[in-house]
Design an enzyme around this catalytic site. Structure first.
Site, PDB file in Angstrom:
ATOM      1  N   GLU A  60      -4.515   2.844   1.734  1.00  0.00           N
ATOM      2  CA  GLU A  60      -3.547   3.887   1.366  1.00  0.00           C
ATOM      3  C   GLU A  60      -4.176   5.270   1.430  1.00  0.00           C
ATOM      4  O   GLU A  60      -3.565   6.228   1.920  1.00  0.00           O
ATOM      5  CB  GLU A  60      -3.013   3.618  -0.039  1.00  0.00           C
ATOM      6  CG  GLU A  60      -1.988   4.619  -0.511  1.00  0.00           C
ATOM      7  CD  GLU A  60      -0.562   4.185  -0.277  1.00  0.00           C
ATOM      8  OE1 GLU A  60       0.319   5.044  -0.397  1.00  0.00           O
ATOM      9  OE2 GLU A  60      -0.329   2.999   0.034  1.00  0.00           O
ATOM     10  N   SER A  61      -5.399   5.389   0.972  1.00  0.00           N
ATOM     11  CA  SER A  61      -6.082   6.684   0.975  1.00  0.00           C
ATOM     12  C   SER A  61      -6.310   7.194   2.392  1.00  0.00           C
ATOM     13  O   SER A  61      -6.058   8.367   2.699  1.00  0.00           O
ATOM     14  CB  SER A  61      -7.421   6.586   0.235  1.00  0.00           C
ATOM     15  OG  SER A  61      -7.215   6.264  -1.123  1.00  0.00           O
TER      16      SER A  61
END
Length: 129
Positions: free
Chosen positions: A53-54
């Site tokens: 996600e990052s």
């Protein structure tokens, strides 16, 4: 667009280092350590999800730049190999970048270049308020 602070919050808790961050590629590395293990002594799958996600969110935000912000709307991460220690590297690249959404793929490998996890994140492009 100003690059956001990539050293605080969850990034700091997980010990992530952004080796590269651009609109076309994001590279993150971190050291697997006991506090990131699940109860059976291997890297917790939630760490993989957070890294995927990052990487996607940072790359997507850099691409969208001043045209708005991005938010993750779907994260699908597969765990392929158990890891107990060592350094892992995630490489995120765009699959699709459209007017309203983006799709990013992230591959996580160990020091021997073995694929240990793979994920994709769908981002919603939000217009400025």
């Amino acid at each position: 667009m100003e690059i956001p602070d990539l050293t605080g919050g969850l990034v700091a808790l997980l010990g992530l280092t952004f080796e590269e961050a651009s609109a076309d590629r994001v590279v993150i590395s971190w050291q697997v350590r006991p506090e990131l293990h699940q109860p059976f002594g291997i890297q917790h799958g939630g760490v993989y999800c957070a890294v995927v996600e990052s990487a996607a969110s940072v790359g997507g935000a850099l691409w969208l730049a001043d045209r708005g912000t991005v938010v993750g709307v779907s994260n699908q991460t597969d765990f392929l190999r158990a890891v107990r220690d060592g350094e892992l590297t995630a490489v995120g690249t765009p699959v699709h970048r459209g007017r309203s959404q983006q799709l990013w793929q992230v591959e996580i490998t160990d020091a021997d270049q073995r694929l240990v996890a793979r994920g994709q994140v769908r981002l919603q492009n939000l217009s400025p308020a």
